[in-house]
Scaffold this motif. Structure first.
Motif, mmCIF file in Angstrom:
data_model
loop_
_atom_site.group_PDB
_atom_site.id
_atom_site.type_symbol
_atom_site.label_atom_id
_atom_site.label_comp_id
_atom_site.label_asym_id
_atom_site.label_seq_id
_atom_site.Cartn_x
_atom_site.Cartn_y
_atom_site.Cartn_z
ATOM 1 N N THR A 56 -2.033 -22.731 -13.284
ATOM 2 C CA THR A 56 -1.092 -23.698 -12.702
ATOM 3 C C THR A 56 -1.777 -25.047 -12.482
ATOM 4 N N MET A 57 -2.996 -25.011 -11.950
ATOM 5 C CA MET A 57 -3.744 -26.260 -11.729
ATOM 6 C C MET A 57 -4.022 -26.988 -13.054
ATOM 7 N N VAL A 58 -4.415 -26.212 -14.068
ATOM 8 C CA VAL A 58 -4.854 -26.824 -15.329
ATOM 9 C C VAL A 58 -3.662 -27.249 -16.179
ATOM 10 N N TYR A 59 -2.719 -26.324 -16.414
ATOM 11 C CA TYR A 59 -1.586 -26.628 -17.290
ATOM 12 C C TYR A 59 -0.674 -27.691 -16.664
ATOM 13 N N ALA A 60 -0.190 -27.390 -15.457
ATOM 14 C CA ALA A 60 0.811 -28.263 -14.818
ATOM 15 C C ALA A 60 0.183 -29.501 -14.198
ATOM 16 N N GLY A 61 -1.130 -29.432 -13.928
ATOM 17 C CA GLY A 61 -1.822 -30.566 -13.324
ATOM 18 C C GLY A 61 -2.626 -31.356 -14.331
ATOM 19 N N LEU A 62 -3.862 -30.956 -14.516
ATOM 20 C CA LEU A 62 -4.825 -31.723 -15.314
ATOM 21 C C LEU A 62 -4.331 -32.062 -16.720
ATOM 22 N N VAL A 63 -3.958 -31.053 -17.501
ATOM 23 C CA VAL A 63 -3.581 -31.287 -18.901
ATOM 24 C C VAL A 63 -2.265 -32.047 -18.984
ATOM 25 N N ASN A 64 -1.270 -31.592 -18.224
ATOM 26 C CA ASN A 64 0.056 -32.198 -18.297
ATOM 27 C C ASN A 64 0.033 -33.668 -17.870
ATOM 28 N N LYS A 65 -0.600 -33.944 -16.752
ATOM 29 C CA LYS A 65 -0.570 -35.327 -16.244
ATOM 30 C C LYS A 65 -1.433 -36.263 -17.093
ATOM 31 N N ASN A 66 -2.487 -35.724 -17.701
ATOM 32 C CA ASN A 66 -3.281 -36.521 -18.633
ATOM 33 C C ASN A 66 -2.421 -36.966 -19.818
ATOM 34 N N ARG B 186 -4.389 -12.190 -26.088
ATOM 35 C CA ARG B 186 -3.457 -12.575 -25.023
ATOM 36 C C ARG B 186 -4.153 -12.469 -23.668
ATOM 37 N N ARG B 187 -3.871 -13.443 -22.811
ATOM 38 C CA ARG B 187 -4.553 -13.524 -21.517
ATOM 39 C C ARG B 187 -3.916 -12.589 -20.492
ATOM 40 N N ILE B 188 -4.776 -11.853 -19.763
ATOM 41 C CA ILE B 188 -4.312 -11.092 -18.599
ATOM 42 C C ILE B 188 -4.268 -12.076 -17.429
ATOM 43 N N THR B 189 -3.095 -12.229 -16.819
ATOM 44 C CA THR B 189 -2.928 -13.249 -15.775
ATOM 45 C C THR B 189 -2.803 -12.585 -14.410
ATOM 46 N N ASP B 190 -3.939 -12.410 -13.733
ATOM 47 C CA ASP B 190 -3.884 -11.916 -12.361
ATOM 48 C C ASP B 190 -3.616 -13.094 -11.422
ATOM 49 N N LYS B 191 -3.597 -12.831 -10.124
ATOM 50 C CA LYS B 191 -3.217 -13.877 -9.161
ATOM 51 C C LYS B 191 -4.163 -15.075 -9.211
ATOM 52 N N GLU B 192 -5.474 -14.802 -9.254
ATOM 53 C CA GLU B 192 -6.473 -15.887 -9.310
ATOM 54 C C GLU B 192 -6.311 -16.711 -10.585
ATOM 55 N N THR B 193 -6.101 -16.017 -11.711
ATOM 56 C CA THR B 193 -5.958 -16.704 -12.997
ATOM 57 C C THR B 193 -4.703 -17.563 -13.002
ATOM 58 N N LEU B 194 -3.627 -17.052 -12.405
ATOM 59 C CA LEU B 194 -2.386 -17.829 -12.334
ATOM 60 C C LEU B 194 -2.589 -19.128 -11.567
ATOM 61 N N GLU B 195 -3.397 -19.067 -10.503
ATOM 62 C CA GLU B 195 -3.690 -20.283 -9.723
ATOM 63 C C GLU B 195 -4.419 -21.311 -10.595
ATOM 64 N N VAL B 196 -5.403 -20.852 -11.374
ATOM 65 C CA VAL B 196 -6.150 -21.759 -12.253
ATOM 66 C C VAL B 196 -5.232 -22.329 -13.335
ATOM 67 N N ARG C 58 -9.010 -24.966 -21.913
ATOM 68 C CA ARG C 58 -9.413 -25.706 -20.706
ATOM 69 C C ARG C 58 -9.341 -24.798 -19.475
ATOM 70 N N ALA C 59 -8.303 -23.966 -19.403
ATOM 71 C CA ALA C 59 -8.157 -23.041 -18.270
ATOM 72 C C ALA C 59 -9.311 -22.049 -18.221
ATOM 73 N N THR C 60 -9.715 -21.531 -19.391
ATOM 74 C CA THR C 60 -10.842 -20.590 -19.456
ATOM 75 C C THR C 60 -12.127 -21.261 -18.982
ATOM 76 N N HIS C 61 -12.332 -22.516 -19.413
ATOM 77 C CA HIS C 61 -13.539 -23.260 -19.048
ATOM 78 C C HIS C 61 -13.598 -23.497 -17.536
ATOM 79 N N ILE C 62 -12.482 -23.920 -16.954
ATOM 80 C CA ILE C 62 -12.478 -24.222 -15.518
ATOM 81 C C ILE C 62 -12.550 -22.937 -14.698
ATOM 82 N N ALA C 63 -11.892 -21.883 -15.191
ATOM 83 C CA ALA C 63 -11.978 -20.587 -14.495
ATOM 84 C C ALA C 63 -13.431 -20.126 -14.412
ATOM 85 N N SER C 64 -14.182 -20.295 -15.508
ATOM 86 C CA SER C 64 -15.592 -19.858 -15.519
ATOM 87 C C SER C 64 -16.425 -20.675 -14.541
ATOM 88 N N LYS C 65 -16.104 -21.959 -14.398
ATOM 89 C CA LYS C 65 -16.804 -22.798 -13.415
ATOM 90 C C LYS C 65 -16.552 -22.306 -11.985
#
Length: 258
Positions: free
Chosen positions: A73-83, A61-71, A43-50
């Motif tokens: 955090t939004m996807v894991y801790a937000g969208l997926v977790n709260k769903n 294994r994912r390389i997590t730069d600053k922009e990727t970390l922001e995505v 899901r993070a890869t899909h939203i990052a591409s959008k």
């Protein structure tokens, strides 16, 4: 000693709404105390591409730069977790969504740069089992996403399998802890091309033999290394299989023991 089940759910199930609902129904029926751990990389890869952010992977294994970390955090801790939390509430499970930063529950060290700079990726250093147990004792069901922190204000992307195994190790100080890795396969397979070739029991000598034969390789190796690491540090049992292993009706899965 009271029992505790820690269940890690794989990304393919998270991506399929029907499979996710079925899994959460089964998870909700587990008797006693429990913890859920999830990732959400697809899901993070899909939203990052959008958002025009290219996901960089090295050896899976994912390389997590600053922009990727922001995505993430939004996807894991937000969208997926709260769903997941919302669906568990619908099943009358008093769930609470967490990162490792919440309650200072899971601290990690930023992975040192060797051959590859993985960026903001954490290796688990410490599990605060006392704080987590306060939630469990209050009848909350913790739902952890694959994010930890370094204790100095920095969030870190962390492998969900590792989080699950380290949570199981930490909580085994207080509980008889069982760890379940739920994914799309029926268990560890003797022959990857034969989905029914499930190895029902693996101990350390059998594991060594399977590696020598070449039956276990690629993504299953780090998963099984996590399993044995957890068992050596006090976890009672580890199970690998599809989500139906959480029900009483299925006995086709892999049990790992020392």
């Amino acid at each position: 000693m009271e029992k505790l089940a820690i269940v890690k759910i794989g990304g393919n199930i998270i991506e399929d709404e029907t499979s996710l609902v079925e899994f959460l129904n089964l998870f909700s029926k587990i008797e006693g105390k429990k913890i859920l751990v999830h990732g959400g990389g697809k899901r993070a890869t899909h939203i990052a591409s959008k958002l025009g952010i290219v996901s960089k992977m090295v050896a899976g294994r994912r390389i997590t730069d600053k922009e990727t970390l922001e995505v993430i955090t939004m996807v894991y801790a937000g969208l997926v977790n709260k769903n997941m939390v919302a669906k568990l509430q619908a099943n009358q499970i008093h769930a609470i969504g967490l990162t490792g930063a919440d309650l200072n529950s899971i601290q990690s060290d930023k992975r040192p740069v060797k051959d590859i700079d993985f960026g903001y990726v954490g290796d688990v250093k410490k599990v605060n089992h006392t704080a987590i147990d306060q939630l469990i004792a209050a009848n909350f069901t913790p739902v952890f996403c694959a994010i930890t922190h370094d204790g100095n204000g920095q969030l870190l992307n962390t492998n969900a399998d590792t989080i699950a195994s380290q949570l199981a190790v930490g909580m085994s100080a207080l509980y008889e802890t069982s760890l379940y890795y739920c994914f799309e396969l029926n268990g560890v397979l003797k022959d990857f091309n034969d989905k029914d070739s499930v190895i029902k029991h693996i101990n350390a000598p059998i594991y060594k033999q399977l590696i020598e034969e070449g039956s276990i390789s690629d993504g299953m190796l780090p998963k099984l290394e996590n399993c044995f690491d957890a068992l050596q540090q006090g976890v009672t049992r580890v199970y690998l299989g599809n989500t139906s292993m959480l029900s009483q009706e299925n006995d086709t899965y892999t049990t790992i023991s020392l």
